[in-house]
Design an enzyme around this catalytic site. Sequence first.
Site, PDB file in Angstrom:
ATOM      1  N   LYS A  12      51.609  24.590  32.190  1.00  0.00           N
ATOM      2  CA  LYS A  12      53.077  24.938  32.023  1.00  0.00           C
ATOM      3  C   LYS A  12      53.654  26.233  32.248  1.00  0.00           C
ATOM      4  CE  LYS A  12      53.662  23.380  27.885  1.00  0.00           C
ATOM      5  NZ  LYS A  12      52.420  22.851  27.395  1.00  0.00           N
TER       6      LYS A  12
ATOM      7  N   ARG B  83      59.895  18.737  22.996  1.00  0.00           N
ATOM      8  CA  ARG B  83      58.528  18.570  22.769  1.00  0.00           C
ATOM      9  C   ARG B  83      58.416  17.335  21.773  1.00  0.00           C
ATOM     10  NH1 ARG B  83      55.506  23.335  23.448  1.00  0.00           N
ATOM     11  NH2 ARG B  83      53.380  23.271  22.602  1.00  0.00           N
TER      12      ARG B  83
ATOM     13  N   ARG C  65      40.995  31.158  27.904  1.00  0.00           N
ATOM     14  CA  ARG C  65      42.191  32.066  27.610  1.00  0.00           C
ATOM     15  C   ARG C  65      42.258  32.585  26.366  1.00  0.00           C
ATOM     16  NH1 ARG C  65      47.821  28.411  28.480  1.00  0.00           N
ATOM     17  NH2 ARG C  65      47.830  28.263  26.082  1.00  0.00           N
TER      18      ARG C  65
ATOM     19  N   ARG D 122      46.090  35.111  22.157  1.00  0.00           N
ATOM     20  CA  ARG D 122      46.776  34.046  21.477  1.00  0.00           C
ATOM     21  C   ARG D 122      45.854  33.378  20.311  1.00  0.00           C
ATOM     22  NH1 ARG D 122      50.303  29.840  24.964  1.00  0.00           N
ATOM     23  NH2 ARG D 122      50.067  28.691  22.810  1.00  0.00           N
TER      24      ARG D 122
ATOM     25  N   ARG E 125      46.973  21.102  18.074  1.00  0.00           N
ATOM     26  CA  ARG E 125      48.027  21.045  19.341  1.00  0.00           C
ATOM     27  C   ARG E 125      47.750  19.685  20.327  1.00  0.00           C
ATOM     28  NH1 ARG E 125      46.363  26.789  21.133  1.00  0.00           N
ATOM     29  NH2 ARG E 125      47.667  26.481  22.896  1.00  0.00           N
TER      30      ARG E 125
HETATM   31  P1  ADP Z   1      50.920  25.088  24.134  1.00  0.00           P
HETATM   32  O1  ADP Z   1      51.594  24.186  25.166  1.00  0.00           O
HETATM   33  O2  ADP Z   1      49.724  25.813  25.027  1.00  0.00           O
HETATM   34  O3  ADP Z   1      50.493  24.874  23.079  1.00  0.00           O
HETATM   35  P2  ADP Z   1      53.421  26.782  23.978  1.00  0.00           P
HETATM   36  O4  ADP Z   1      53.463  28.251  24.112  1.00  0.00           O
HETATM   37  O5  ADP Z   1      54.149  26.027  24.497  1.00  0.00           O
HETATM   38  O6  ADP Z   1      51.737  26.498  24.191  1.00  0.00           O
HETATM   39  O7  ADP Z   1      53.580  26.535  22.393  1.00  0.00           O
HETATM   40  C1  ADP Z   1      52.855  27.282  21.090  1.00  0.00           C
HETATM   41  C2  ADP Z   1      53.420  26.838  19.853  1.00  0.00           C
HETATM   42  O8  ADP Z   1      54.754  27.267  19.712  1.00  0.00           O
HETATM   43  C3  ADP Z   1      53.210  25.282  19.621  1.00  0.00           C
HETATM   44  O9  ADP Z   1      51.976  25.067  18.961  1.00  0.00           O
HETATM   45  C4  ADP Z   1      54.319  25.217  18.557  1.00  0.00           C
HETATM   46  O10 ADP Z   1      53.769  25.614  17.318  1.00  0.00           O
HETATM   47  C5  ADP Z   1      55.411  26.483  18.899  1.00  0.00           C
HETATM   48  N1  ADP Z   1      56.598  25.454  19.877  1.00  0.00           N
HETATM   49  C6  ADP Z   1      56.623  25.948  21.060  1.00  0.00           C
HETATM   50  N2  ADP Z   1      57.625  24.832  21.511  1.00  0.00           N
HETATM   51  C7  ADP Z   1      58.004  24.249  20.459  1.00  0.00           C
HETATM   52  C8  ADP Z   1      58.932  23.116  20.373  1.00  0.00           C
HETATM   53  N3  ADP Z   1      59.806  22.790  21.346  1.00  0.00           N
HETATM   54  N4  ADP Z   1      59.144  22.699  19.206  1.00  0.00           N
HETATM   55  C9  ADP Z   1      58.351  23.042  18.109  1.00  0.00           C
HETATM   56  N5  ADP Z   1      57.582  23.999  18.121  1.00  0.00           N
HETATM   57  C10 ADP Z   1      57.372  24.435  19.363  1.00  0.00           C
END
Ligand code: ADP
Length: 191
Positions: free
Chosen positions: A13, A88, A127, A132, A144
Amino acid sequence: MRLVLLGAPGSGKGTQGGVLAAHFGVPHVSSGELLRDHVATDTELGRQVRAYLERGDLVPDELVLDVVGDAIVAASQYGGYVLDGFPRTLAQAQRAFDRAARAGETADAVIYLDVPDDVARARLGLREEADRTDDADESAVERRLEVFHAETLPLLSFYGERGVLVPIDAVQPQAAVTAAILESLEALDTR
Ligand code: ADP
């Protein structure tokens, strides 16, 4: 152009979001990056969300909606956005959709980057050095993936019913995924 990217952690993404945003000349809005910035700069919000990110749990809707809502409003001045990581959950999707529908600004397409879990795990493992903590911690990665299956996959039928879902095989090399996305978007355009 208003695009939403859906996909498991490790599906690409962030990478595709950057490329597509540059291609269409619109801002790339990543909910995860916005939240990580708050943690890194130790804001009030950052302190509230830190533990969720570290565990791989979703941050409560209210907190996410605030920070993402502001970024979307700002992005709209540039003619659209590529949204990555939001919505999400079905609740987030419903709220975002209602709000956008009132403004006549729902997403043009929702791109689903489809990868099997084992590919996602392998990519997140690579990664790790990218600083991270949620990639380096195996239980956060598993959490996740679990949250993705339980909370985010139901969005496929939500957007499918609305005729905007574009599924993409995201196991291909990066440039091939981008090409597949752009091709599908053109096909949508000429429907
Ligand atoms: P990935 O998809 O690789 O897990 P992201 O950077 O999209 O990475 O998200 C990292 C973290 O940020 C998630 O595990 C969550 O804790 C938080 N997060 C991101 N977007 C949302 C969302 N829309 N709602 C709730 N938590 C979110």
